[in-house]
Structures are given as structure tokens and as C-alpha cells.
Write an enzyme that holds these catalytic residues in place. Sequence first.
Site, PDB file in Angstrom:
ATOM      1  CG  ASN A 100      -1.888  -1.186   1.170  1.00 61.97           C
ATOM      2  OD1 ASN A 100      -2.053  -1.791   0.115  1.00 61.97           O
ATOM      3  ND2 ASN A 100      -2.496  -1.527   2.288  1.00 61.97           N
ATOM      4  CG  HIS A 136       3.793  -1.668  -4.953  1.00 65.34           C
ATOM      5  ND1 HIS A 136       2.638  -2.422  -5.002  1.00 65.34           N
ATOM      6  CD2 HIS A 136       4.773  -2.472  -5.431  1.00 65.34           C
ATOM      7  CE1 HIS A 136       2.921  -3.632  -5.487  1.00 65.34           C
ATOM      8  NE2 HIS A 136       4.201  -3.691  -5.740  1.00 65.34           N
ATOM      9  CG  ASN A 158      -8.488 -11.890   0.755  1.00 62.59           C
ATOM     10  OD1 ASN A 158      -9.658 -11.673   0.438  1.00 62.59           O
ATOM     11  ND2 ASN A 158      -7.462 -11.469   0.044  1.00 62.59           N
TER      12      ASN A 158
END
Length: 239
Positions: free
Chosen positions: A102, A119, A211
Site C-alpha cells: 500500500n 510500491h 482475506n
Amino acid sequence: MNLMLTYPRIVFFTGAGMSKESGVPTYRGEGGLWKEYRYQDYACQSAFENNPEAVWNFHDQRRAVTAACQPHVGHELIARLAKERQAAGRGTNGGVTVVTQNIDGMHQRAGSEIVYELHGSLWRVRCDSCCEVSHNLELPLRSRVHHCGNFLRPDIVWFGDSLSRSTLTKAVDAISRCSLFVSIGTSGAVYPAARLPLHAIESGAACIEINPESTPVSQHYQQHLRGPASVMLPQLLGL
Ligand code: OAD
């Protein structure tokens, strides 16, 4: 948090699903960013070279949306766990590392101190001509042009960009040495990040996936917590 005291080193590996309950959109699935926008137009170097203003409008908007969101209980519990473990003599940062895909800065806002951002970050800008990177929280960005005359760009990894070698090295090192690896809210669709859990699996760490949905890499995990991060993290930590 007794379960977590069992493990000397813990890595939380997070993706966009971690911040979904904070209000930050994910990339894929319902409401995903790449359903509404073509990444080819907004998230790659060639788009930036063709139309830097359009790419900056897109990222200024993302910065505004993200700034209006708050970390949720899941982000806070990860930060708290590190502090409690450090106080209990578990070493620097309690042996807890966050490796995140994130770019929203939510873990840091919640108080996490060791966060490897694979990232990049929405909250840094860089000039590729001068190789200068700076933190920037302005909303909107006051100047899109560096003092050298070149366009600044967000210091994030766009499609086709390489990950920072030093960040990747630190992430792989932490993952290879951890005894508990908890993946939260990632589809496992983007490489090389999607390959990183293999370092934990191969080194024999206990691996848990949080998840609501199964993913292409679910079979590698010994335990699956099928639900949202803000519910499953307190459950995992016994709260
Ligand atoms: P994705 O949008 O691909 O996947 C989000 C995942 O979160 C899905 O597997 C969802 O099932 C899950 N999810 C949804 N709500 C959740 C919740 N409340 N709690 C936990 N999980 C939830 O996001 P990423 O895997 O992070 O890269 O995407 C990887 C990369 O693709 C991003 O870092 C970004 C994107 O293109 C770049 O921008 C370079």
C-alpha cells in the site's frame, strides 16, 4: 495477545484490502480503481510522459481521498502489538515488521514504525532528473514542477517500474527470518510482491491469510481467516 507472544518475529504483509475499511479503494474486485480507470492512462511512465498534468490530477485526487481516511482498528492493533512486544523485551519494535504494497501511509499513521513500502508512497514526490525525493503532504500539491524545471512525479511504483532494490532486500530479509507471516488483503495478482510470501513458506514460518475471499496463493497458507481485516485481526490477537 498471547498467540502473538509465541513467535519471535512476525511479518504482516498487507495489500489494498487492509485499508478498504478505512475507505481507501482497492484495485481489483468491486469498486476497484482499475475498474474505473485504465492504469495505462494514469499509472505508468509513458502516461506521465504523455500527459503529466492528467496523471497528477489523478494522484492529487488519490491523495485527497486517502488523507480523508483514517486507520482502522486493524492498523492500530498491528502498531500496538509491536509496542507491547517491545515493552515485553522482544527486541526492536517487538520483532514486528510490516511489509506493505500500500502507498497510503495508513500503517505509519496508526503508529507502526518499521514499514517497508514495496510500491512507494503517495506522500513522497521525486525528481528523476536530480534523483531527489522529498516528503510532501500538500493537498493539492502546490507545485508539480521541481526547482530544476522538471516535472516532479509521485514516488510510487507504476506498472513497468522496478521496485526499490533496498526496500525489496529488507523485505525479503524480514520475511525469510520471520516465524509468523500474516498476509492481509492482497489478491496476490501483482509480481514480484506476490512471490514474497514464498520466502516465509520455504523457511517454515507459520503462515496465515486474512482475506474474505480465497486467492491464487491461498493453498500455501496453513490457516485462512475469511473475513475483513478489522474483524479478523482482533480475532487473531485474541481480543
Ligand atoms: P487488490 O485490489 O488486487 O486486492 C485486494 C484484496 O483485498 C482482494 O483479495 C480482496 O478479496 C481483499 N479484501 C477486500 N476487502 C477486504 C477486507 N476488508 N479485509 C481484508 N481483505 C479484503 O490489491 P493488492 O493485492 O494490494 O500496485 O494489489 C496489488 C497491487 O496492484 C497494488 O499495490 C497496486 C495494484 O496495481 C501498484 O500500484 C504498483
